[in-house]
Enzyme design. Structure first.
Site, PDB file in Angstrom:
ATOM      1  N   GLU A  88       0.896  -1.077   0.001  1.00 36.51           N
ATOM      2  CA  GLU A  88       0.006  -0.009  -0.087  1.00 36.51           C
ATOM      3  C   GLU A  88       0.828   1.201   0.273  1.00 36.51           C
ATOM      4  OE1 GLU A  88      -2.448  -0.796   3.186  1.00 36.51           O
ATOM      5  OE2 GLU A  88      -4.099  -1.662   2.117  1.00 36.51           O
ATOM      6  N   GLU A 119       6.414 -21.729   9.242  1.00 36.17           N
ATOM      7  CA  GLU A 119       6.961 -20.729  10.321  1.00 36.17           C
ATOM      8  C   GLU A 119       8.249 -21.196  11.055  1.00 36.17           C
ATOM      9  OE1 GLU A 119       4.159 -20.766  14.431  1.00 36.17           O
ATOM     10  OE2 GLU A 119       3.319 -20.090  12.445  1.00 36.17           O
TER      11      GLU A 119
END
Length: 302
Positions: A88, A119
């Site tokens: 963004e 992870e």
């Protein structure tokens, strides 16, 4: 290097929340009120760590000002939030896409379909961080403060001379002592134990919004509180450029539209031209000398 935290030592976000133990017996409205009551605790918790966040911003500002980069590293919810924040910045502040780069454990495939075991792969995080250089800043996001992928990335970043920041929901995370700045937010137990997409995720979204926005403001991507670096790539954005110019100058919309056209749609060039009353070429040169910062360019052009 600190010893690893045993897997059976739970993070604060994994604890059971005493106020929501009967949430499955509550009516819908009462359930939503319980969730909202817990959400209301996030902003004060974030407020408490703003000095640490400011230190992280200052590291990132120093990096961008000398042409280095900021890298986000996260897994699961943390990684998705990092990807969103980095993406963004390009349309909002006109940054280059390689100035703030997000790395998500498992890559883009893991954005849509969770890959839970990735992870735990510390070497994978280290491999992702192999692109960092001295002077870069690595920001790791991990609710627990000990996600192996993130730990691996930050440790490799330090080896390569980068500065390191961790944002977690575990102020007491032992790995916090290994990084330059640990922004540990005490969001506490989740409404649903271990569901860190909730309060911990909300805190990370707030931290990232504040971090990247402050970074963009400090590096001259705004004028006042206006997005003057926005690109006029479609009709909506061309209209936004004109509105920004009107807000910043107080001039007639037609005058601002004409200035924007002369500047090729570049809001900053048009703004400096209007405020300093100089031709577009002079405004462009002033901005280049000022590194794109409007206020500095105005001082140069004036």
């Amino acid at each position: 290097m600190l010893p690893e935290t045993p897997f059976w030592v739970i993070a604060p976000t994994e604890e059971r929340n005493a106020t929501t133990v009967d949430i499955d017996l509550a009516g819908t409205l009462d359930m939503l009120c319980l969730i909202n009551d817990e959400d209301a605790k996030v902003a004060p918790a974030v407020r408490a760590v703003l000095p640490d966040l400011a230190a992280a911003v200052d590291l990132a500002v120093a990096a961008l000002c000398v042409g280095r980069r900021v890298h986000y590293f996260g897994a699961g919810t943390s990684g998705r939030l990092a990807l969103m924040d980095a993406a963004e910045l390009v349309p909002t502040f006109g940054t280059d896409s390689d100035q703030v780069v997000a790395h998500h454990a498992g890559g883009t495939d893991a954005v849509r379909a969770p890959v839970e075991n990735i992870e735990d792969d510390e070497p994978a995080g280290a491999a992702e961080a192999a692109v960092l250089q001295a002077g870069d800043v690595a920001v790791g996001l991990a609710a627990s403060g000990r996600t192996p992928y993130v730990v691996g990335a930050l440790r490799e970043a330090r080896v390569r001379g980068a500065r390191t920041v961790m944002m977690s929901a575990n102020p007491q995370a032992s790995f916090g002592a290994e990084v330059d700045v640990h922004v540990g937010v005490a969001t506490g137990a989740e409404v649903i134990a271990g569901s860190t997409r909730m309060k911990a995720g909300t805190a990370q979204k707030m931290l990232l919004n504040a971090f990247s926005t402050a970074l963009m403001v400090r590096t001259g991507h705004t004028y006042s509180n206006l997005m003057v670096a926005v690109g006029a790539r479609n009709a909506k954005l061309r209209g936004r450029v004109v509105r920004i110019l009107v807000e910043a100058t107080g001039l007639d919309p037609q005058v601002c539209a004409e200035a924007a056209a002369r500047a090729g749609g570049d809001c900053r060039i048009a703004l400096v031209s209007l405020l300093a009353a100089v031709p577009v070429d002079a405004a462009r040169h002033a901005l280049a000398e000022a590194g794109g910062a409007v206020r500095q360019a105005l001082a140069i052009a004036g």
